[in-house]
Design a protein around this motif. Structure first.
Motif, PDB file in Angstrom:
ATOM      1  N   ILE A 161      -2.555 -28.014   5.378  1.00  0.00           N
ATOM      2  CA  ILE A 161      -3.926 -28.525   5.510  1.00  0.00           C
ATOM      3  C   ILE A 161      -4.799 -28.038   4.355  1.00  0.00           C
ATOM      4  O   ILE A 161      -5.560 -28.818   3.767  1.00  0.00           O
ATOM      5  N   ALA A 162      -4.680 -26.763   4.024  1.00  0.00           N
ATOM      6  CA  ALA A 162      -5.518 -26.197   2.961  1.00  0.00           C
ATOM      7  C   ALA A 162      -5.034 -26.623   1.582  1.00  0.00           C
ATOM      8  O   ALA A 162      -5.823 -27.036   0.725  1.00  0.00           O
ATOM      9  N   ALA A 202      -5.782 -37.735   8.893  1.00  0.00           N
ATOM     10  CA  ALA A 202      -5.077 -37.098   7.778  1.00  0.00           C
ATOM     11  C   ALA A 202      -4.616 -35.690   8.147  1.00  0.00           C
ATOM     12  O   ALA A 202      -3.481 -35.286   7.838  1.00  0.00           O
ATOM     13  N   ILE A 203      -5.471 -34.927   8.815  1.00  0.00           N
ATOM     14  CA  ILE A 203      -5.109 -33.557   9.198  1.00  0.00           C
ATOM     15  C   ILE A 203      -3.991 -33.565  10.238  1.00  0.00           C
ATOM     16  O   ILE A 203      -3.062 -32.739  10.176  1.00  0.00           O
ATOM     17  N   VAL A 204      -4.054 -34.485  11.191  1.00  0.00           N
ATOM     18  CA  VAL A 204      -2.990 -34.587  12.195  1.00  0.00           C
ATOM     19  C   VAL A 204      -1.661 -34.922  11.538  1.00  0.00           C
ATOM     20  O   VAL A 204      -0.604 -34.384  11.914  1.00  0.00           O
ATOM     21  N   ALA A 205      -1.683 -35.808  10.538  1.00  0.00           N
ATOM     22  CA  ALA A 205      -0.442 -36.148   9.829  1.00  0.00           C
ATOM     23  C   ALA A 205       0.131 -34.930   9.117  1.00  0.00           C
ATOM     24  O   ALA A 205       1.358 -34.723   9.103  1.00  0.00           O
ATOM     25  N   LEU A 206      -0.724 -34.091   8.538  1.00  0.00           N
ATOM     26  CA  LEU A 206      -0.249 -32.867   7.883  1.00  0.00           C
ATOM     27  C   LEU A 206       0.341 -31.892   8.893  1.00  0.00           C
ATOM     28  O   LEU A 206       1.349 -31.231   8.622  1.00  0.00           O
ATOM     29  N   ILE A 207      -0.298 -31.787  10.055  1.00  0.00           N
ATOM     30  CA  ILE A 207       0.223 -30.884  11.088  1.00  0.00           C
ATOM     31  C   ILE A 207       1.594 -31.353  11.576  1.00  0.00           C
ATOM     32  O   ILE A 207       2.495 -30.537  11.826  1.00  0.00           O
ATOM     33  N   GLY A 213       1.375 -35.250  -0.518  1.00  0.00           N
ATOM     34  CA  GLY A 213       1.285 -36.374  -1.431  1.00  0.00           C
ATOM     35  C   GLY A 213       1.178 -37.705  -0.707  1.00  0.00           C
ATOM     36  O   GLY A 213       0.395 -38.584  -1.105  1.00  0.00           O
ATOM     37  N   LYS A 214       1.952 -37.858   0.353  1.00  0.00           N
ATOM     38  CA  LYS A 214       1.895 -39.101   1.131  1.00  0.00           C
ATOM     39  C   LYS A 214       0.540 -39.245   1.826  1.00  0.00           C
ATOM     40  O   LYS A 214      -0.028 -40.347   1.874  1.00  0.00           O
ATOM     41  N   VAL A 215       0.017 -38.146   2.373  1.00  0.00           N
ATOM     42  CA  VAL A 215      -1.284 -38.184   3.034  1.00  0.00           C
ATOM     43  C   VAL A 215      -2.387 -38.508   2.037  1.00  0.00           C
ATOM     44  O   VAL A 215      -3.319 -39.282   2.334  1.00  0.00           O
TER      45      VAL A 215
END
Length: 230
Positions: A161-162, A202-207, A213-215
């Motif tokens: 996330i960061a 976007a954050i949920v996808a990272l989690i 890169g995809k996000v």
């Protein structure tokens, strides 16, 4: 033999119709009782007749920044919103109260939202937008609400996330026009309803494990659509 026949007199139709009109136009007591009362709109002074009060708890890690930024927080609340503000040392809370100088009924709620945003970790320059705009909100959730992670898996999710030197977080903020605070396992997002939804997706996808890169590519596409819409 007696005559039992009945003789009917002619009826005056005009007089009968006038009598019926009088009966229909005269309101009954039941209709008068069920009629809705009409009140004049209440003025701001009447709505703010009683002093209203708000208390915002400040977490321990935000006490030192609050002392440094107290003048920047205190000034807009008093001068622009017309509120009375103080910091209670015993309860570690910022207390806000309406007074005679408070001109709008929503000033107290806006002021408490502003202080709460700063207590959550937002900068003063970002949180002060809550005083100026009406369509801004704060959405908070935890990483465990999205996916149950523990140990190194949780640390890696926070790192995604960061991003390196906060690069991924800045990309999300710039693309969605929001402000994001990552406080341990809690995520706080400040922005409009639609922009918060974009940043949260976007954050949920990272989690969930998507590569940054995809996000970022998805965010660029969504950002381009938002610019075309406006």
């Amino acid at each position: 033999m007696a005559d039992n026949s009945v003789t009917l007199a002619p009826v005056d139709i005009a007089a009968l119709s006038d009598a019926m009109d009088v009966e229909t136009t005269t309101p009954s007591s039941a209709d008068a009782a069920s009629a809705k009362p009409k009140f004049a709109p209440a003025s701001v002074k009447e709505m703010m007749s009683g002093k209203q009060f708000r208390r915002v708890l400040v977490p321990p890690h935000r006490l030192t920044p609050l002392k440094k930024e107290w003048l920047a927080i205190y000034t807009p609340l008093v001068e622009h919103m017309g509120l009375q503000v103080r910091f209670n040392i015993k309860s570690k809370c910022v207390e806000l109260r309406s007074c005679a100088e408070t001109k709008e009924t929503s000033s107290l709620q806006k002021g408490s939202d502003f202080v709460r945003a700063y207590a959550l970790g937002f900068e003063v320059d970002d949180a002060i937008a809550l005083l100026r705009l009406d369509d801004l909100f704060i959405d908070s959730f935890e990483i465990k609400d999205v996916k149950t992670l523990n140990g190194d898996h949780l640390s890696r999710a926070i790192g995604r996330i960061a991003g390196k030197n906060g690069k991924t977080k800045f990309t999300i903020e710039n693309a969605s026009r929001t402000r994001v605070v990552v406080a341990d396992t809690k995520i706080h997002i400040l922005g409009s309803f639609q922009n918060i939804r974009v940043a949260k997706d976007a954050i949920v996808a990272l989690i969930m494990g998507s590569p940054p890169g995809k996000v970022a590519a998805t965010l660029r596409t969504v950002s381009a659509r938002m610019k075309e819409r406006f």
